[in-house]
Motif scaffolding. Sequence first.
Motif, PDB file in Angstrom:
ATOM      1  N   GLU A  29      73.557  26.290   3.058  1.00 39.85           N
ATOM      2  CA  GLU A  29      74.827  25.860   2.464  1.00 39.85           C
ATOM      3  C   GLU A  29      74.630  25.622   0.975  1.00 39.85           C
ATOM      4  OE1 GLU A  29      77.876  22.983   1.093  1.00 39.85           O
ATOM      5  OE2 GLU A  29      75.847  22.325   1.601  1.00 39.85           O
ATOM      6  N   PRO A  66      83.379  16.379   3.400  1.00 37.90           N
ATOM      7  CA  PRO A  66      83.567  17.644   4.115  1.00 37.90           C
ATOM      8  C   PRO A  66      82.247  18.154   4.687  1.00 37.90           C
ATOM      9  CG  PRO A  66      83.475  18.048   1.761  1.00 37.90           C
ATOM     10  CD  PRO A  66      83.414  16.553   1.937  1.00 37.90           C
ATOM     11  N   ASN A  67      82.257  19.344   5.246  1.00 33.61           N
ATOM     12  CA  ASN A  67      81.069  19.933   5.882  1.00 33.61           C
ATOM     13  C   ASN A  67      80.049  20.363   4.827  1.00 33.61           C
ATOM     14  OD1 ASN A  67      82.708  19.621   8.089  1.00 33.61           O
ATOM     15  ND2 ASN A  67      82.622  21.745   8.759  1.00 33.61           N
ATOM     16  N   ILE A  68      79.075  19.509   4.577  1.00 35.84           N
ATOM     17  CA  ILE A  68      77.983  19.815   3.643  1.00 35.84           C
ATOM     18  C   ILE A  68      76.666  19.399   4.294  1.00 35.84           C
ATOM     19  CG2 ILE A  68      79.369  19.648   1.528  1.00 35.84           C
ATOM     20  CD1 ILE A  68      78.409  16.779   1.157  1.00 35.84           C
ATOM     21  N   TRP A  71      75.738  15.679   4.797  1.00 35.56           N
ATOM     22  CA  TRP A  71      76.432  14.978   5.891  1.00 35.56           C
ATOM     23  C   TRP A  71      75.499  14.859   7.097  1.00 35.56           C
ATOM     24  CZ3 TRP A  71      78.531  13.732  10.430  1.00 35.56           C
ATOM     25  CH2 TRP A  71      79.835  13.233  10.525  1.00 35.56           C
ATOM     26  N   THR A  90      88.605  13.721   6.354  1.00 37.37           N
ATOM     27  CA  THR A  90      88.741  13.979   4.908  1.00 37.37           C
ATOM     28  C   THR A  90      90.198  14.098   4.485  1.00 37.37           C
ATOM     29  OG1 THR A  90      88.411  16.335   5.384  1.00 37.37           O
ATOM     30  CG2 THR A  90      86.505  15.102   4.588  1.00 37.37           C
ATOM     31  N   ILE A 112      81.876  11.737  -0.553  1.00 37.81           N
ATOM     32  CA  ILE A 112      81.758  12.771  -1.582  1.00 37.81           C
ATOM     33  C   ILE A 112      82.527  12.273  -2.798  1.00 37.81           C
ATOM     34  CG2 ILE A 112      83.811  14.131  -0.922  1.00 37.81           C
ATOM     35  CD1 ILE A 112      81.869  16.632  -1.413  1.00 37.81           C
ATOM     36  N   PHE A 115      86.655  16.057  -3.838  1.00 38.10           N
ATOM     37  CA  PHE A 115      86.833  17.186  -2.931  1.00 38.10           C
ATOM     38  C   PHE A 115      88.292  17.621  -2.992  1.00 38.10           C
ATOM     39  CE2 PHE A 115      87.616  18.626   1.601  1.00 38.10           C
ATOM     40  CZ  PHE A 115      87.037  19.874   1.427  1.00 38.10           C
ATOM     41  N   PRO A 222      85.715  20.561  11.339  1.00 36.86           N
ATOM     42  CA  PRO A 222      85.161  19.483  10.505  1.00 36.86           C
ATOM     43  C   PRO A 222      84.125  18.630  11.228  1.00 36.86           C
ATOM     44  CG  PRO A 222      87.479  19.079  11.034  1.00 36.86           C
ATOM     45  CD  PRO A 222      87.172  20.453  11.512  1.00 36.86           C
ATOM     46  N   PRO A 245      77.742  25.661   7.272  1.00 37.01           N
ATOM     47  CA  PRO A 245      78.962  24.841   7.207  1.00 37.01           C
ATOM     48  C   PRO A 245      79.990  25.470   6.268  1.00 37.01           C
ATOM     49  CG  PRO A 245      76.964  23.597   6.579  1.00 37.01           C
ATOM     50  CD  PRO A 245      76.640  25.052   6.525  1.00 37.01           C
ATOM     51  N   GLN A 246      81.252  25.361   6.636  1.00 38.08           N
ATOM     52  CA  GLN A 246      82.338  25.783   5.749  1.00 38.08           C
ATOM     53  C   GLN A 246      83.249  24.587   5.522  1.00 38.08           C
ATOM     54  OE1 GLN A 246      83.820  29.749   6.060  1.00 38.08           O
ATOM     55  NE2 GLN A 246      85.927  29.130   5.665  1.00 38.08           N
ATOM     56  N   GLN A 247      83.535  24.305   4.247  1.00 34.01           N
ATOM     57  CA  GLN A 247      84.272  23.085   3.912  1.00 34.01           C
ATOM     58  C   GLN A 247      85.763  23.187   4.202  1.00 34.01           C
ATOM     59  OE1 GLN A 247      83.400  21.606  -0.025  1.00 34.01           O
ATOM     60  NE2 GLN A 247      81.219  21.982   0.190  1.00 34.01           N
TER      61      GLN A 247
END
Length: 525
Positions: A29, A66-68, A71, A90, A112, A115, A222, A245-247
């Motif tokens: 990522e 978010p998806n990072i 996390w 989020t 975060i 975002f 998420p 992961p995709q945010q």
Amino acid sequence: MPSVENAVTIPQLIAAAARAYGDSSAIEEAGRRISYRELDQLRRQAARALLALGVQAGERVAIWAPNIWEWIVAATALQSIGAALVPLNTRMKGAEAGFVLRESGASLLFVIGEFLGVDYPRLLEGESLPALRRIVSLRGASHGALAWADFLSLAAEISPAELVVREEAVNPQSLSDLLFTSGTTGNPKGVMTQHGQNLMVVRDWSAVVGLREGDRYLIVNPFFHSFGYKAGWLAALMRGCTILPQQVFDVQAVLECVARERISVLPGPPTLYQSLLAHPQRAQYDLSSLRVAVTGAAAIPVQMIHRMRDELGFQTIITAYGLTEVCGFATICRAGDAPELVATTSGRAMPGIEICCVDAEGHLLPPGEPGEVLVRGYNLMQGYFNDPQASLETIDSDGWLHTGDIGVLDEQGYLRITDRLKDMFITGGFNVYPAEIEQCLLKYPGLAQVAVIGIPDERLGEVAMAFLLPTPGNTVEEPAFIAWCREQMANYKVPRRVQVVQAMPLNASGKVTKNALRELASAAV
């Protein structure tokens, strides 16, 4: 040392995965590749940093991001020292997040910095959060927050031996997470689940789905939701998959990622697959790597299942049903089930879990008869946090959890959800609770009464429609009202249609009859 298969706590699982999968890619990522071995090292470093900040076993630690990759590190680190994870949506506004932080008594918040143009820590300004001692920014600078790199550096203050002591104190019965879900009262409630039961159900789920070592798993769901967390990164790490992961869900980005990264596993709500099938440039992308799709949360046309196999190339397509109160898992289809079964049911009970349907008096119903869906098994929550009365109302003396959903079981035990006792509906995969929206809308000036229902939407399944009764002498301007709603609540909760009424349809006890509102909504189309 426990193996991946025998791990009964999340820190045991991550350590075992590091031994089993070593230098294989765990997460990719933001241009970074993290191996299983490095992930375990990062987890231990972050866990020691949490000990340096004085986080005790049993405390609640929240994550609002978010998806990072950070996390996952933060979550597994806090679980490694016996703290409980509290994920925050989020899409929440400051007041919504503040409520969850207060109710959970979270002592630390990972967040975060920014975002999608939103400064998350700033949203909490003015919120009373007496238990919150520290905010750590996972990514991006934020006023008053400890930067991620500075946080990790605190690990130097704690010896590895001190961490081992805390890790060994975590057991299968330790609280692993507190996921907040709303109910008919409108107030979100914290669902308590444990390390052992989560790992057991995730192990069974990933086996039924057929996750394999080396699978490349694109997680669009998420992380704050059990679909993206438990059926997402936790299942992926258990099976030796690579997490991508995709945010934000973007159809073009998903198509590009599948083709470029050779994605093999792509779960999501039905809207995800509908969007992929409808994309005009889909044929330009090589989607031949796709193998496993897992969906649910909405009705699916049989034709869509056929198209997912024929046009998107999925070999395994599975639908499932679950609630936060059952660790996210209750029923699931099996590989090889006919497309008609996948489209029209939510599968049958997972191993070790019982499902039944009962009438209004609680009597067991035979196959084919609709009734309230009850679930019993090791996957049931430990109760609602600080709400024993609500817990007793949800799980009866025989150990059955009352879901509030109406369903029908067939002769083979396959479940079809037909309606909801609760008014909850689902927008694009997100649970939406009318009572929660109604409580918020009543704060709008000049309203005497409000009622919210779900109405059909071609893209999102269902969306909110609000019926508004103004106080005498007042009027409601729809554009101003909608703009106010967007400031007060997450976007998926914002009513897409508004109707001002002169009177609310009430039953004999004075309650709004939602069925009459649904008829009004249908007549107005």
